[in-house]
Design a protein around this motif. Structure first.
Motif: not given
Length: 368
Positions: A216, A191, A144, A214, A149-150, A142, A187-188
């Motif tokens: 970023s 995450w 960010n 995760r 987020r995806d 995933v 996604a959440d």
């Protein structure tokens, strides 16, 4: 969610099928085969390719990425072709650049190394041997970014993961990214590392372990990622930074491979007459007995098996193994042939008894 987004999801699903078949991964990997592109079928080209291919093979078989630092290995790489028992060439549409800058048609050299010779080299170099029966690992990724987020499912990222896993001999599973995955694994939830939901969404793949990555996007085109491994023996976490998302992904595979190699690989210092008493409780026929015997004899960890007792309750075997009892139990947990007879398989009822001895044999049963 609009129709356009659903169409994109289904297109990604088709790509995932092309990449990962049916998202299955074989626990037993091919450790001793390698290939390389060569400019010609000359002895010099084959020797150079064999040197790099043997180095790559030793990384897969040992589970260690630092094998080139070993002096015994360095000497062996000079005569890498001595470890090859079969090779062949396949034509390709690819080209390679020569020293004068021209392009020549490349052939794919396919090499197969001798398992006994490679394993003896590892012993001589005092390096561990990681048997081919390895845990399958399912990876969720995933990201960010400024746009939100995806779940990452693009083909280039999955290809990086797949290629690195092949280099390390790690059986990798990639989600199908179909509608079922989309609904079950938003996604959440990834995450936030919502473990229960992640495990439920991953159940369809029947992987031995799950990795949640995760990533970023930072300022200055930098990326940072952390990832957590979900496995029966715990949930270690790792992190790294890089110039791009794709640049971070090999480290994910490397840390997971290192973790499992430390758990399952057989160290030469562990070799010896380590005797373990194993009881299999539901052996009701000669066919059951042969199934147990054949399975154990195929394990690299087990050097010899000896029948100690056979009665209506099952059979008792004495095993000569390389490695301790915990390593044997870890290996048995991967096979799916023998399962613990109870939750307390590793602990005798009397804490003063040593597990795996005649007084407190390891208790297992044949899986259905």
């Amino acid at each position: 969610m609009g129709d356009e987004t659903l169409i994109i999801r289904y297109l990604l699903f088709i790509c995932a099928l092309a990449l990962a078949g049916t998202a299955s991964a074989d626990k037993v990997v091919d450790l001793y085969s390698a290939e390389a592109l060569v400019k010609s079928q000359s002895e010099a080209q084959r020797g150079a390719a064999a040197k790099q291919a043997l180095a790559d093979t030793l990384v897969r078989v040992s589970g260690s990425s630092a094998i080139a630092d070993n002096p015994v290995v360095r000497q062996a790489l000079v005569r890498a072709q001595d470890y090859v028992y079969e090779y062949s060439y396949v034509s390709t549409d690819e080209t390679l650049e020569t020293l004068d800058g021209s392009e020549v048609a490349a052939s794919r050299l396919q090499l197969k190394f001798s398992p006994p010779l490679v394993e003896q080299l590892l012993r001589d170099a005092n390096l561990a041997f990681w048997p081919a029966n390895r845990p399958t690992v399912l990876v969720w990724l995933v990201a960010n970014t400024p746009s939100g987020r995806d779940v990452v499912s693009d083909l280039p990222a999955m290809t990086v993961l797949r290629d690195r896993a092949q280099e390390r001999g790690l059986p990798l599973m990639i989600p199908l990214f179909d509608l079922e995955d989309h609904l079950a694994m938003p996604a959440d939830a990834l995450w936030q590392i919502q473990e229960r939901q992640i495990r439920e969404a991953s159940e369809r793949y029947r992987a031995d372990a799950i990795v949640v990555v995760r990533a970023s996007e930072l300022s200055g085109e930098r990326w940072r990622a952390d990832w957590q491994l979900m496995h029966d023996d715990g949930a270690p976490s790792f992190d790294s930074e890089g110039d791009s998302l794709k640049a971070l992904l090999p480290a994910v595979i490397d840390t997971v491979a290192d973790h499992f190699a430390a758990r399952y690989a057989i160290s030469p210092t562990e070799a010896g007459d380590a005797n373990v008493v194993l009881q299999v409780n539901n052996v009701a026929s000669f066919a059951d007995y042969k199934k147990v015997e054949n399975y154990l004899s195929q394990l690299a960890l087990v050097r010899r098996t000896q029948l100690a007792n056979l009665n209506t309750d099952g059979l008792t075997l004495k095993l000569a193994t390389e490695g301790d009892i915990a390593r044997l139990q870890n290996t048995l947990s991967l096979g799916g042939v023998l399962v613990p007879a109870s939750d307390s398989v590793s602990l005798p009822t009397n804490r003063y008894l040593v597990p795996g001895t005649a007084s407190a044999p390891l208790q297992y049963r044949l899986a259905p």
